[in-house]
Design an enzyme around this catalytic site. Structure first.
Site, short mmCIF file in Angstrom:
data_model
loop_
_atom_site.label_atom_id
_atom_site.label_comp_id
_atom_site.label_asym_id
_atom_site.label_seq_id
_atom_site.Cartn_x
_atom_site.Cartn_y
_atom_site.Cartn_z
N ASP A 15 6.25 1.89 6.22
CA ASP A 15 4.84 1.50 6.17
C ASP A 15 4.08 2.40 5.20
O ASP A 15 3.48 3.38 5.61
CB ASP A 15 4.23 1.59 7.58
N GLU A 29 -4.94 1.43 2.72
CA GLU A 29 -4.77 0.39 3.74
C GLU A 29 -4.86 0.97 5.13
O GLU A 29 -5.43 0.37 6.04
CB GLU A 29 -3.43 -0.32 3.55
N GLU A 30 -4.29 2.17 5.31
CA GLU A 30 -4.31 2.79 6.63
C GLU A 30 -5.73 3.16 7.05
O GLU A 30 -5.99 3.37 8.23
CB GLU A 30 -3.42 4.04 6.65
N GLU A 58 4.08 -5.80 4.42
CA GLU A 58 3.64 -4.84 5.44
C GLU A 58 4.79 -4.42 6.34
O GLU A 58 5.93 -4.81 6.14
CB GLU A 58 2.51 -5.45 6.29
N HIS A 91 0.85 -1.20 0.00
CA HIS A 91 0.00 0.00 0.00
C HIS A 91 0.88 1.24 0.00
O HIS A 91 1.91 1.30 0.68
CB HIS A 91 -0.98 0.00 1.18
N HIS A 101 4.67 4.79 12.40
CA HIS A 101 3.60 5.78 12.29
C HIS A 101 3.98 7.12 12.94
O HIS A 101 3.13 7.77 13.58
CB HIS A 101 2.30 5.25 12.91
#
Length: 829
Positions: A150, A184-185, A211, A138, A287
């Site tokens: 990510d 995706e998030e 991932e 993603h 994140h």
């Protein structure tokens, strides 16, 4: 070793950079590693830099929907042009699906998406293919992070894997669909849109999902299946740098880790098997703004690319992919031996092996039980009770220490200094266990010979591990291989060294040989323990305000101590004295407890080399509450502040005095989701909130919500139709009250799902050019239903306000703040 034209180009490229004097130290290593790789490592990093260079890429933003999409399409077109003369064909489709589904994640909620973006690239022989592998990454990110690991790095790797496979001179047996998904998030929305709506999805037979739960390091296989053991066998056979663990799979699927991946969507909604790979190291900056390309080592990118390319090539050339259902049944036991080799065998073989080891242990103990004296059974039972008592007392004592640390306000002292947790909780655990066994040895076993006691407690460890082995095997868990190793190797070692054990003069030789016999299972056990701490320690920094992290970490340290000490327990009874060891452990514990109590170890760090940020969420929000007649009952505005860890704002208040206990808020149970604009349904995890009054927000695109119609159905229910218009992210909250019940809605299959203590949560997002959101609810009206909606402005000019920026400037540099503007409106019907 052959050097092709691409490598010559690399050499020219390096010389050019040298002349410009901007070559960094890692460039040479990239060049050397590219000599041994089938992928262009320079290209991987170029893709990664370009994708992250546009900044955060939340769904609906120009950065995600336009800039990144255009770059990916451009790169795919370059690959298609370069490979046009080869044996493969490339087809590209940009999908913008709309749909909804319910998922039992974070307690369960319903998701609705509108025109999110998928880039599907179909690679197949020019003669065509009927069966396809799916490779998924993603390219979107959370709103506060560049998202290098990510998941931009996976998309960069996938571009180069596509390039390599498209230029193979030998035609593939089957095809590959490379899916670059753009949502995706937003809780797995784009993957759902592809697997349930795209026409190519019907030809997908298996998938690889790429991932991240950390930043860099080795990518680990932590989920496979369901069933389909041939996929694990393919990975073990083909991967150049295999790294996998069935323990991680069973822990992750238990729900202990508050995370999920697209693997779930393909498994549950597509009914296809797959392999889930993820980076797991350094989850402290997952994140956050620190997830940048420079933190991902070139070796990590190359290793991931080599593995993915090798596994995909193996699978698309395999006959099993064409009819994977024939090889569907059964699970695999698989585990990694120190990152060197992966061992894999069918679960049914593991069950047989487990019971063989159990039977061998039973025969070993039965032989001793049959001794003429008849005392062995009683002594084994008493000794087992002593061992279990030592575990219980140890765990209780360490938890008391953890609670004391929490009560004096020193929670998470180990977050930036992990060794301190080992020194404090580890010394307490080892010391307490040693003390219990020393007391048992001196007070209860005073008349028994030390050698007899040593052998007795070795048998106790064997028995207890064997009980764990039987239990896990009976539960059908593949992780039972761990106690199997912990029984088989010590038992074999003991039988081989039985002569040395009975010889008092050979104690040193016995100890050395004994340790050698335990080396393999203990090395693997320590490796698993390292992985557990590598994953769970960072998670404690984002697990909410309700879970005491010191209790969790102290429990993990104690369990690790118990496991590691099991087959060394009998050395306590072989030793003449343990006073010096107990004194040393007591000193370490006392000194560490004093240092921790004095606040010497601060939890957080802004050190750029190894940041350990405190996570805080701040929303500048305006809330409006309406009465049943539609009039405004109440309206307020403020800065709503949430801490994502247990320490709350205690460390922040000295820097930002206005955030203190006088502005703490409580949940209003009569309002949907406490009357606050929760982006996700995590109010059960984050119950400590602060609300600082501030002027009202006025976004350029304010939230517009209205009731379109109210109709009485034939079966006596009331159908309420609504229209909502706002930014790309909105959340809908439903709270039936006073006898009302929700019986139907326009989401998913039409049946309301995941009643969260009487409330329902619907997550909404859209891409570009999405229409107004229309939906309906069907309510059995014997009372009132409260409907609330919140809008979240994650990007653009509406994301900031002067008041929000002013508050953010006061935060210390070790705090990482995620901030945006939101609106909350509540209505009663």
């Amino acid at each position: 070793m052959q050097i092709n034209n691409n490598l010559k180009n690399h050499y020219v490229f390096i010389n050019t950079i040298l002349k410009l004097k901007i070559l960094q130290y890692y460039t040479v290593s990239i060049f050397l590693s590219s000599l041994q790789s089938d992928l262009c490592v320079f290209c991987n990093r170029k893709h990664l830099e370009h994708i992250t260079g546009v900044g955060p890429r939340p769904v609906g933003s120009v950065e995600n929907e336009v800039l990144t999409v255009n770059y990916l399409l451009q790169q795919v077109e370059l690959v298609r042009a370069e490979s046009a003369a080869g044996p493969h064909a490339i087809t590209v489709d940009v999908q913008r699906p709309t749909g909804s589904f319910s998922i039992d994640f974070l307690g369960g909620f319903t998701s609705y998406y509108d025109r999110v973006t998928n880039i599907a690239v179909r690679l197949e022989p020019k003669t065509g293919a009927q069966h396809f592998m799916l490779a998924n990454c993603h390219f979107d990110s959370v709103a506060n992070s560049p998202g290098a690991s990510d998941d931009a790095v996976s998309c960069a790797v996938m571009l180069e894997v596509l390039h390599s496979m498209a230029n193979l001179s030998t035609p593939l047996r089957h095809g590959v669909i490379f899916l670059f998904n753009g949502a995706e998030e937003n809780i797995l929305q784009a993957s759902h849109g592809f697997i349930t709506q795209h026409p190519w999805a019907k030809q997908v037979r298996a998938f690889l999902n790429l991932e991240a739960a950390g930043v860099g390091g080795k990518e680990v296989v932590f989920q496979t299946g369901p069933e389909n053991p041939w996929l694990v066998q393919a990975y073990v056979h083909a991967a150049k740098h295999p790294f996998a663990s069935v323990v991680g799979q069973e822990v992750f699927q238990s729900g202990i880790i508050p995370s999920d991946t697209d693997f779930r969507i393909y498994r549950d909604f597509g009914n296809i098997p797959g392999i889930d790979l993820a980076f797991i190291e350094n989850g402290f900056i997952y994140h956050t703004k620190y997830d940048t390309p420079d933190r991902i080592h070139t070796d990590s990118i190359q290793r991931a690319g080599d593995n993915i390319l090798a596994v995909l090539k193996h699978l698309v050339m395999s006959e099993k992919l064409a009819d994977s259902s024939e090889y569907r049944h059964g699970n695999m036991v698989f585990f990694d031996l120190l990152g060197v080799v992966v061992v894999a065998y069918p679960a049914r073989v593991g069950t047989i092996l487990n019971y063989i080891v159990t039977m061998a242990t039973f025969l070993y103990l039965a032989k001793k039980c049959s001794l003429p004296s008849g005392r062995y059974v009683r002594e084994l039972a008493y000794a087992s009770c002593v061992a279990l008592l030592s575990w219980f007392v140890t765990l209780l004592s360490v938890l008391i220490v953890a609670l004391l640390v929490t009560l004096i306000g020193r929670s998470m002292f180990w977050y930036s200094h992990f060794y301190t947790s080992v020194c404090l909780y580890g010394s307490a655990a080892v010391g307490k266990m040693l003390l219990v066994h020393t007391l048992a040895k001196n007070l209860y076993y005073g008349v028994m010979r030390r050698l007899e006691l040593g052998e007795l407690f070795f048998d106790v460890s064997l028995l207890l591990w064997c009980c764990v082995l039987v239990y896990l095997t009976q539960r059908g868990l593949c992780s039972a291989y761990v106690p199997m190793l912990m029984v088989a190797f010590p038992l074999a070692t003991k039988l081989l060294l039985s002569g040395h054990f009975r010889n008092r003069g050979a104690s040193l030789c016995y100890a050395v040989l004994y340790l050698l016999g335990l080396a393999l299972p203990y090395a693997h056990l320590m490796f698993l323990i390292w992985v557990v701490f590598e994953i769970f320690t960072p998670i404690m920094g984002r697990s909410g305000t309700e879970i005491p992290p010191d209790v969790v970490l102290a429990s993990l340290v104690t369990v690790a101590t118990i496991l590691l000490s099991s087959f060394f327990m009998h050395f306590i009874y072989l030793a003449r004295s343990t006073k010096r060891v107990l004194a040393a452990l007591g000193t370490v514990f006392t000194v560490m407890f004093i240092l921790v109590s004095c606040g010497l170890f601060f939890p957080y760090s802004a050190d750029l080399a190894s940041p350990r940020p405190k996570r805080v969420i701040i929303q500048h929000t305006t809330r409006t509450f309406h009465a049943v007649d539609g009039s405004v009952e109440r309206m307020d505005s403020g800065l709503w502040i949430n801490s994502l860890d247990y320490t709350g704002m205690s460390h922040v208040t000295p820097h930002v005095p206005e955030i203190n206990d006088t502005i703490r808020t409580r949940c209003a149970d009569d309002l949907p989701f406490c009357g606050f604009p929760w982006f996700l349904p995590v109010k059960f995890l984050v119950k400590k909130n602060w609300y600082l009054p501030a002027p009202a927000v006025s976004p350029k695109s304010p939230l517009e919500f209205r009731l379109l119609s109210k109709q009485l159905t034939e079966w006596g229910a009331v159908k309420l139709s609504f229209e909502a218009k706002g930014p790309s992210h909105m959340s809908l909250y439903l709270l039936p009250q006073a006898g009302a019940s929700l019986t139907g809605w326009s989401f998913g299959d039409g049946t309301p799902q995941f009643d969260l203590n009487g409330e329902y949560f619907i997550f909404y997002s859209h891409g570009l050019d999405a229409p107004t959101w229309n939906f309906w609810l069907e309510v059995q009206v014997d009372g009132i239903i409260s409907v609330a909606i919140s809008s979240h402005y994650f990007f653009g000019d509406d994301r900031r306000t002067p008041e929000l920026d002013s508050l953010l400037r006061k935060f210390p540099d070790w705090a990482f703040t995620s901030s945006w503007v939101s609106m909350y409106q509540m209505y009663r019907y």
